[in-house]
Design a protein around this motif. Sequence first.
Motif, PDB file in Angstrom:
ATOM      1  N   UNK A  35      -0.840  -3.295  -2.289  1.00 35.38           N
ATOM      2  CA  UNK A  35      -0.999  -1.852  -2.109  1.00 35.38           C
ATOM      3  C   UNK A  35      -2.377  -1.526  -1.525  1.00 35.38           C
ATOM      4  N   UNK A  36      -2.394  -0.676  -0.498  1.00 41.49           N
ATOM      5  CA  UNK A  36      -3.643  -0.230   0.090  1.00 41.49           C
ATOM      6  C   UNK A  36      -4.234  -1.146   1.135  1.00 41.49           C
ATOM      7  N   UNK A  37      -3.473  -2.142   1.603  1.00 42.97           N
ATOM      8  CA  UNK A  37      -4.014  -3.081   2.591  1.00 42.97           C
ATOM      9  C   UNK A  37      -3.633  -2.725   4.029  1.00 42.97           C
ATOM     10  N   UNK A  38      -2.803  -1.692   4.229  1.00 42.39           N
ATOM     11  CA  UNK A  38      -2.503  -1.245   5.590  1.00 42.39           C
ATOM     12  C   UNK A  38      -1.078  -1.415   6.047  1.00 42.39           C
ATOM     13  N   UNK A  39      -0.137  -1.630   5.116  1.00 39.20           N
ATOM     14  CA  UNK A  39       1.263  -1.815   5.514  1.00 39.20           C
ATOM     15  C   UNK A  39       1.815  -0.573   6.210  1.00 39.20           C
ATOM     16  N   UNK A  40       1.464   0.618   5.707  1.00 38.29           N
ATOM     17  CA  UNK A  40       2.009   1.855   6.281  1.00 38.29           C
ATOM     18  C   UNK A  40       1.564   2.045   7.730  1.00 38.29           C
ATOM     19  N   UNK A  41       0.296   1.750   8.030  1.00 42.14           N
ATOM     20  CA  UNK A  41      -0.183   1.882   9.403  1.00 42.14           C
ATOM     21  C   UNK A  41       0.517   0.875  10.315  1.00 42.14           C
ATOM     22  N   UNK A  42       0.729  -0.346   9.832  1.00 43.64           N
ATOM     23  CA  UNK A  42       1.463  -1.341  10.621  1.00 43.64           C
ATOM     24  C   UNK A  42       2.869  -0.865  10.909  1.00 43.64           C
ATOM     25  N   UNK A  43       3.516  -0.315   9.911  1.00 43.33           N
ATOM     26  CA  UNK A  43       4.850   0.243  10.095  1.00 43.33           C
ATOM     27  C   UNK A  43       4.814   1.369  11.122  1.00 43.33           C
ATOM     28  N   UNK A  44       3.794   2.179  11.091  1.00 43.06           N
ATOM     29  CA  UNK A  44       3.663   3.304  12.014  1.00 43.06           C
ATOM     30  C   UNK A  44       3.483   2.826  13.455  1.00 43.06           C
ATOM     31  N   UNK A  45       2.632   1.809  13.685  1.00 44.14           N
ATOM     32  CA  UNK A  45       2.410   1.368  15.066  1.00 44.14           C
ATOM     33  C   UNK A  45       3.639   0.638  15.620  1.00 44.14           C
ATOM     34  N   UNK A 328      -0.381  -8.755   5.347  1.00 43.84           N
ATOM     35  CA  UNK A 328      -1.661  -8.197   4.929  1.00 43.84           C
ATOM     36  C   UNK A 328      -2.140  -8.941   3.684  1.00 43.84           C
ATOM     37  N   UNK A 329      -3.271  -8.529   3.165  1.00 39.24           N
ATOM     38  CA  UNK A 329      -3.915  -9.272   2.082  1.00 39.24           C
ATOM     39  C   UNK A 329      -3.065  -9.303   0.824  1.00 39.24           C
ATOM     40  N   UNK A 330      -3.111 -10.454   0.141  1.00 42.64           N
ATOM     41  CA  UNK A 330      -2.540 -10.615  -1.187  1.00 42.64           C
ATOM     42  C   UNK A 330      -3.675 -10.911  -2.151  1.00 42.64           C
ATOM     43  N   UNK A 331      -3.699 -10.236  -3.275  1.00 40.91           N
ATOM     44  CA  UNK A 331      -4.759 -10.426  -4.252  1.00 40.91           C
ATOM     45  C   UNK A 331      -4.271 -11.387  -5.339  1.00 40.91           C
ATOM     46  N   UNK A 332      -4.913 -12.526  -5.462  1.00 36.24           N
ATOM     47  CA  UNK A 332      -4.491 -13.558  -6.408  1.00 36.24           C
ATOM     48  C   UNK A 332      -5.320 -13.466  -7.682  1.00 36.24           C
ATOM     49  N   UNK A 333      -4.980 -12.539  -8.560  1.00 34.85           N
ATOM     50  CA  UNK A 333      -5.721 -12.351  -9.802  1.00 34.85           C
ATOM     51  C   UNK A 333      -5.147 -13.179 -10.950  1.00 34.85           C
TER      52      UNK A 333
END
Length: 518
Positions: A35-45, A328-333
């Motif tokens: 969440x918050x890594x830019x998927x929506x903008x990629x979908x938009x372009x 996009x980025x995956x956070x490995x916590x």
Amino acid sequence: MDDAIFLGGGGDGYAEKQWLLLRYANRHGLIAGATGTGKTVTLQILAEGFSAAGVPVFMSDVKGDLSGLSMPGDSAGKLHQPFSERAVKIGFDDFGYGAFPVTFWDMFGQQGHPVRTTVAEMGPLLLSRLLELTEAQEGILNIAFRLADEQGMALLDLKDLQAFLVWLGENRNEVSLRYGNIAVASVGAIQRRLMVLENQGGTHFFGEPALELADLMRCDADGRGMVNILAADRLMQSPRLYATFLLWLLSELFETLPEVGDPDKPRLVFFFDEAHLLFNDAPKALVEKVEQVARLIRSKGVGVYFITQSPGDVPDTILGQLGNRVQHALRAFTGKDQQELRRAAMTYRTNPRFDTEQAIREVGVGEAVTSVLEKKGIPGMVERTLIRPPSSQIGPVTAAQRAALIRTSDLFGKYETPLDRDSAYEALKRIAEEAAREAEAAAAAEARAAEEEREFKAARRYQADEPASRGRATTSRSRSREPEGFGEALGNAVIKELKGTTGRRIVRGILGSLFRGR
């Protein structure tokens, strides 16, 4: 390039330029990331690129952000300011702001044109998935669809299906001889699930006029593909309804569109946001159906792109068919996150210049690890990419802007008014009314016969001393002693039953079950 969509680039450790080739765009794709890594903008372009190439797009707008595609971006806007510098850095020479043709849709008819389908078009498999039915309950639903088809009773909306299930329960003994046992408890369970669906807004989705697929595959006067945006913010409150609707739409496209092989560009691109909702707790039969559609719909010229947080949300059998990927980025916590990250990295063709797993962990907002199909459909080497800026507005439009676009749409008025054709509900209502009339007529006939009998017996008391009368009375009595035929006895028994308390209860049950509250 006229035959490709520019994704981004960057140089200095990033890809020079990354292009999504249109002739391989129907080989499906994946957009993944936290969440918050830019998927929506990629979908938009991607939507902008397909539209500019004359390819219609269908996408769901979960957060309301994608409505900005209908308005041009603004260099003075806070969200757009960093993009001017990025456009220069990635070599986006012809970057400019502009709007794209958009048609808004909404299952509830509030933020777009209403979207409907009929119960019959949905079918028992998807409807069972939507209602979370057991195997036995799904079997009864299949029987209902089969019988409705044989009886010529159209199942268009929920009240049609509810009425037919009542009829099925009342005639279960006769039907069970042919189709197997039909338990009243199972019918009742289906009815309760239908009531839940009705309370969630399912009545808006089932009915007519049904959506015509051709209205999703249009271009504007300039030849740009229409961007169809489904308002899904409210729909997401019923995630199973959301997932089932999108799967139904895919199935309809698969069954309706003709084979076109490998076209120069797709006929339609379908974006499935929050894709994990499709596969969560999904039965094996449903997953197999999704796999079949994803595998074969490519030859119909339709590209399907799944948007989700992790590639692990998509089953391996389907993930292996997604040739174009933007990670996009995956956070490995957590340990599980690290396994998902490692698994995601293993699905890419390695690049000797960097470690894929490390790159997925380190890319920032607006950056991604990308891999697209190259010549002959071979997966390209994984690259770190700065995603290009969108030309349209980032963020949602206002309610007034949306309303104006809906009113000026050439589809306005086509779907806004619901239709209620003659269907199963009306047919069963006529049957119930006819049964009520016959019961009333039988009761009236029996009452008249009883009254005539009383009058005859009263007349005999006054004619007992007359020889002729005694002869007639004897004749009448002798006639009354003649044995009844089987048909006459059965008819009299039915009339007597309909006249009595049981008969009245049957008629009330038929009418009350079907039409109470309608």
